[in-house]
Design a protein around this motif. Structure first.
Motif, PDB file in Angstrom:
ATOM      1  N   MET A   1       0.825  -1.220   0.000  1.00  0.00           N
ATOM      2  CA  MET A   1       0.000   0.000   0.000  1.00  0.00           C
ATOM      3  C   MET A   1       0.854   1.264   0.000  1.00  0.00           C
ATOM      4  SD  MET A   1      -3.286  -0.793   2.366  1.00  0.00           S
ATOM      5  CE  MET A   1      -4.314   0.440   1.570  1.00  0.00           C
ATOM      6  N   GLN A   2       2.073   1.143   0.532  1.00  0.00           N
ATOM      7  CA  GLN A   2       2.964   2.302   0.537  1.00  0.00           C
ATOM      8  C   GLN A   2       4.071   2.164  -0.517  1.00  0.00           C
ATOM      9  OE1 GLN A   2       3.609   2.280   4.899  1.00  0.00           O
ATOM     10  NE2 GLN A   2       2.634   4.297   4.904  1.00  0.00           N
ATOM     11  N   VAL A   3       3.891   1.171  -1.403  1.00  0.00           N
ATOM     12  CA  VAL A   3       4.785   1.042  -2.566  1.00  0.00           C
ATOM     13  C   VAL A   3       4.147   1.708  -3.775  1.00  0.00           C
ATOM     14  CG1 VAL A   3       5.940  -0.595  -4.110  1.00  0.00           C
ATOM     15  CG2 VAL A   3       5.747  -1.127  -1.683  1.00  0.00           C
TER      16      VAL A   3
ATOM     17  N   PRO B   1      12.344  -3.677   0.177  1.00  0.00           N
ATOM     18  CA  PRO B   1      12.569  -2.969   1.451  1.00  0.00           C
ATOM     19  C   PRO B   1      11.266  -2.691   2.212  1.00  0.00           C
ATOM     20  CG  PRO B   1      13.882  -1.981  -0.307  1.00  0.00           C
ATOM     21  CD  PRO B   1      12.993  -2.996  -0.961  1.00  0.00           C
ATOM     22  N   GLU B   2      10.223  -2.294   1.501  1.00  0.00           N
ATOM     23  CA  GLU B   2       8.952  -1.993   2.167  1.00  0.00           C
ATOM     24  C   GLU B   2       8.359  -3.244   2.822  1.00  0.00           C
ATOM     25  OE1 GLU B   2       7.369   0.657   2.983  1.00  0.00           O
ATOM     26  OE2 GLU B   2       5.473  -0.288   3.584  1.00  0.00           O
ATOM     27  N   GLU B   3       8.424  -4.361   2.112  1.00  0.00           N
ATOM     28  CA  GLU B   3       7.815  -5.585   2.656  1.00  0.00           C
ATOM     29  C   GLU B   3       8.529  -6.057   3.929  1.00  0.00           C
ATOM     30  OE1 GLU B   3       6.803  -8.718  -0.082  1.00  0.00           O
ATOM     31  OE2 GLU B   3       5.816  -7.328  -1.469  1.00  0.00           O
ATOM     32  N   CYS B   4       9.809  -5.673   4.086  1.00  0.00           N
ATOM     33  CA  CYS B   4      10.539  -6.043   5.314  1.00  0.00           C
ATOM     34  C   CYS B   4       9.832  -5.524   6.561  1.00  0.00           C
ATOM     35  CB  CYS B   4      11.968  -5.491   5.279  1.00  0.00           C
ATOM     36  SG  CYS B   4      13.032  -6.331   4.091  1.00  0.00           S
ATOM     37  N   ARG B   5       9.105  -4.433   6.434  1.00  0.00           N
ATOM     38  CA  ARG B   5       8.458  -3.815   7.606  1.00  0.00           C
ATOM     39  C   ARG B   5       7.340  -4.680   8.181  1.00  0.00           C
ATOM     40  NH1 ARG B   5       6.371   1.784   5.818  1.00  0.00           N
ATOM     41  NH2 ARG B   5       6.251   2.202   8.039  1.00  0.00           N
ATOM     42  N   PHE B   6       6.883  -5.683   7.396  1.00  0.00           N
ATOM     43  CA  PHE B   6       5.731  -6.471   7.845  1.00  0.00           C
ATOM     44  C   PHE B   6       6.102  -7.574   8.829  1.00  0.00           C
ATOM     45  CE2 PHE B   6       2.038  -4.767   5.688  1.00  0.00           C
ATOM     46  CZ  PHE B   6       2.664  -3.788   4.926  1.00  0.00           C
ATOM     47  N   VAL B   7       7.373  -7.594   9.222  1.00  0.00           N
ATOM     48  CA  VAL B   7       7.752  -8.473  10.328  1.00  0.00           C
ATOM     49  C   VAL B   7       7.119  -7.960  11.630  1.00  0.00           C
ATOM     50  CG1 VAL B   7       9.915  -7.241  10.860  1.00  0.00           C
ATOM     51  CG2 VAL B   7       9.738  -9.695  11.331  1.00  0.00           C
ATOM     52  N   GLU B   8       6.809  -6.666  11.663  1.00  0.00           N
ATOM     53  CA  GLU B   8       6.190  -6.032  12.845  1.00  0.00           C
ATOM     54  C   GLU B   8       4.688  -6.233  12.801  1.00  0.00           C
ATOM     55  OE1 GLU B   8       7.588  -4.494  15.313  1.00  0.00           O
ATOM     56  OE2 GLU B   8       9.650  -4.434  14.547  1.00  0.00           O
ATOM     57  N   SER B   9       4.141  -6.917  13.778  1.00  0.00           N
ATOM     58  CA  SER B   9       2.702  -7.195  13.703  1.00  0.00           C
ATOM     59  C   SER B   9       1.860  -5.923  13.833  1.00  0.00           C
ATOM     60  CB  SER B   9       2.283  -8.250  14.719  1.00  0.00           C
ATOM     61  OG  SER B   9       2.797  -7.948  15.963  1.00  0.00           O
ATOM     62  N   ALA B  10       2.361  -4.919  14.561  1.00  0.00           N
ATOM     63  CA  ALA B  10       1.578  -3.675  14.695  1.00  0.00           C
ATOM     64  C   ALA B  10       1.466  -2.970  13.348  1.00  0.00           C
ATOM     65  CB  ALA B  10       2.223  -2.747  15.730  1.00  0.00           C
ATOM     66  N   HIS B  11       2.565  -2.970  12.605  1.00  0.00           N
ATOM     67  CA  HIS B  11       2.536  -2.351  11.270  1.00  0.00           C
ATOM     68  C   HIS B  11       1.591  -3.133  10.355  1.00  0.00           C
ATOM     69  CE1 HIS B  11       3.849  -0.178   7.747  1.00  0.00           C
ATOM     70  NE2 HIS B  11       4.163  -1.316   7.148  1.00  0.00           N
ATOM     71  N   ALA B  12       1.697  -4.451  10.383  1.00  0.00           N
ATOM     72  CA  ALA B  12       0.835  -5.283   9.526  1.00  0.00           C
ATOM     73  C   ALA B  12      -0.643  -5.050   9.867  1.00  0.00           C
ATOM     74  CB  ALA B  12       1.199  -6.753   9.690  1.00  0.00           C
TER      75      ALA B  12
END
Ligand code: GUN
Ligand code: ZN
Length: 435
Positions: A82-84, A102-113
Motif C-alpha cells: 500500500m505504501q509502494v 525494502p517496504e515488505e521487510c516492515r511487515f515483520v512487525e505485527s503492529a505495522h501489519a
C-alpha cells in the motif's frame, strides 16, 4: 437477524457475453429488489414480486436509480504494497529491488501489519471490491493480520504468505522448511475460518530455489483444494533471468509444471509474453492468467493479449486484477478502463459487457467460487456493490445523453472510480458507509 430489502436496478451476469448486443448473457431488472437474510441473497427479481416475500419488519434501502451488482472481485494484489504504490521505477526488477522488497521487510512487525490491514480493507470496500486474492509478505505476522481483519469484517478473502528463499534481502527470506511449516500453520489457523481461504503462494521462480519449489509441490499435494498463486511471464528481463535459474526447463511455464503447480486452482499473475506452447499448457491444465492492466502499463511490462488468449482453440482462463502496488488504482473500474485501452492498442475490442462480466462472474469462475460470489443468484453471499453513473458533474453531464445499459456501463468504466461507488455490502451489511 432481520431481512434487508435493497431496491434498485439489478444487473448480474449469467455467462460470458459474446458481443455488445448479447442481452441473453445477463439478467437485468429495471425496478428490481434483493432480499437478504443472514448474509445471503434469499430472493432476487422484480421489486413487486420480491417485496411481497419480505416480512413486515424488513429494512428497505431504496437505491433507485442506481445499479445494484455483485461486488467486484480483485484476483491479484499485494497487501504489503500500500505504501509502494506510485514508486518511480524503470521496470519490474528495479521496482522490486528498490522499493518493494525494502517496504515488505516492515511487515515483520505485527503492529505495522495490523495497521496496514485496516487501511487495506477500507480501500477495497471504498472501491466496491468485496473479494480479493492477495499476497502477504514472507512473514507469518502479515498473513495473521490479513486474515484476522478479513474475519473481523466477515469478508471472503483469499491470501497467503509468500514463500521466497533467494534473490531478496535477508529480512525477506524464509527457507524451504520454514515456508512449508508456516504455510501449514497458516492453513490450520485461518483456512475456512469465517470466509477466509488460504492460497499456497510461492512468490515467483526467481525468489524460490528448486528446494523451495519442491516444498511448494508437497503443499500442493497435501492440500489439493487450495488455490496456488504466483507470477509468470511479466517482463522480458524477468523471463530471461528465470530461465537461467532453471536451465532444465523448456520455458518459464514449464518450471512451474515440473513442480506440479499447473492446475485449475493455479492463478498466474500477468502472463503477458507466453509462447503458444505455454498458452496450450495453461489451457490444458485449466490454470488462470490474471491480467493486471494498470500495473502492466505502469511498470512498462507489456500488452496482455486478453482477447487473443480467450479465443484460442485452446482458450486460457482469464482473471482481472489491480496488482496493487505495481498497479496504480484500487478501483476495478479504473482497472477495466486500462484493460480496454490495452486491447485498443492491440487492435482488439473489449466491450463493456465483457468488462463487467470479468469483474464479477468471470473472476468468480476463475476462482472456482461462482457458487458463492460473482452473481445476484439466490443462495449467493450478499456481497454487493451499488453504482452511480452520474457520480461527478462530468459524469452526470455525459449521463444526459446515455441511452443504453452498455453505454452506462462504459461511462462508469471510463470515468468512474470510488466516487461512483454509492455503497458496498459485505454479507448483507452496508460496509462503505460504515468506514
Ligand atoms: N513478481 C514478483 N513479485 C512481484 C510483485 O510484487 N509485483 C509484481 N508486479 N510482479 C512481481
Ligand atoms: Zn503481483
Amino acid at each position: 437477524m432481520t431481512h434487508t430489502l435493497l431496491r434498485g436496478r439489478l444487473l448480474s451476469f449469467l455467462r460470458a457475453p459474446q458481443d455488445l448486443g448479447d442481452s441473453g448473457s445477463y439478467f437485468y431488472e429495471s425496478d428490481g429488489a434483493l432480499l437478504i437474510k443472514d448474509g445471503l441473497i434469499v430472493a432476487c427479481g422484480a421489486y413487486d414480486t420480491v417485496s411481497a416475500q419480505a416480512p413486515a419488519n424488513a429494512v428497505t434501502v431504496d437505491h433507485r436509480p442506481h445499479l445494484i451488482m455483485p461486488g467486484f472481485i480483485d484476483m491479484h494484489l499485494h497487501f504489503p504494497q500500500m505504501q509502494v504504490i506510485a514508486s518511480y521505477a524503470a521496470n519490474l526488477l528495479e521496482w522490486l529491488n528498490t522499493y518493494t522488497f525494502p517496504e515488505e521487510c516492515r511487515f515483520v512487525e505485527s503492529a505495522h501489519a495490523a495497521r496496514i490491514a485496516t487501511h487495506f480493507y477500507d480501500e477495497l470496500v471504498r472501491h466496491g471490491t468485496t473479494t480479493a486474492v492477495a499476497y502477504c509478505s514472507v512473514h507469518k505476522t502479515s498473513a495473521d493480520a490479513f486474515f484476522a481483519e478479513a474475519l473481523r469484517r466477515n469478508m471472503r478473502m483469499v491470501g497467503g504468505k509468500v514463500m521466497m528463499d533467494r534473490n531478496a534481502p535477508q529480512g525477506l527470506l524464509d527457507t524451504p522448511q520454514m515456508g512449508y511449516d508456516e504455510t501449514r500453520q497458516i492453513i490450520a489457523q485461518w483456512h475456512r475460518k469465517g470466509r477466509n481461504h488460504v492460497a499456497i503462494t510461492p512468490r515467483f521462480a526467481i525468489t524460490s530455489t528448486p528446494a523451495q519449489m519442491e516444498a511448494t509441490q508437497a503443499l500442493a499435494r497435501e492440500f489439493p483444494d487450495l488455490h496456488i498463486q504466483t507470477h509468470l511471464s511479466e517482463n522480458h528481463d524477468e523471463i530471461k533471468f528465470t530461465c537461467e535459474l532453471y536451465p532444465e526447463a523448456i520455458d518459464y511455464t514449464d518450471i512451474y509444471a515440473r513442480y506440479g503447480l499447473l492446475g485449475d486452482k493455479t492463478l498466474f499473475g500477468h502472463c503477458i509474453h507466453l509462447s503458444d506452447r505455454e498458452a496450450d499448457a495453461m489451457s490444458e491444465a485449466g490454470s488462470v492468467a490474471v491480467h493486471c492492466p494498470t500495473s502492466n502499463l505502469f511498470l512498462g511490462s507489456g500488452l496482455f493479449p486478453l482477447k487473443a488468449l480467450a479465443r484460442r482453440e485452446k482458450p486460457v482462463r482469464i482473471g482481472v486484477a489491480t496488482d496493487i502496488g505495481g498497479g496504480s488504482s484500487y478501483s476495478m473500474l479504473r482497472t477495466m478502463d486500462e484493460a480496454y485501452k490495452i486491447q485498443q492498442l492491440l487492435g482488439e475490442r473489449l466491450n463493456p459487457l465483457e468488462s463487467y462480466y470479468h469483474m464479477t462472474l468471470g473472476n468468480a469462475r476463475s476462482l472456482s467460487l461462482a457458487d458463492r460470489i460473482g452473481t445476484l443468484d439466490v443462495g449467493s453471499d450478499a456481497d454487493i456493490v451499488v453504482l452511480n453513473a452520474a457520480a461527478t458533474p462530468a459524469m452526470a453531464l455525459k449521463m444526459e445523453v446515455v441511452k443504453t445499459l452498455p453505454e452506462e456501463l462504459f461511462l462508469l468504466q471510463t470515468m468512474g472510480d470510488d466516487r461512483a461507488i454509492v455503497e458496498t455490502y459485505v454479507a448483507g451489511v452496508a460496509a462503505k458507509s460504515a468506514i
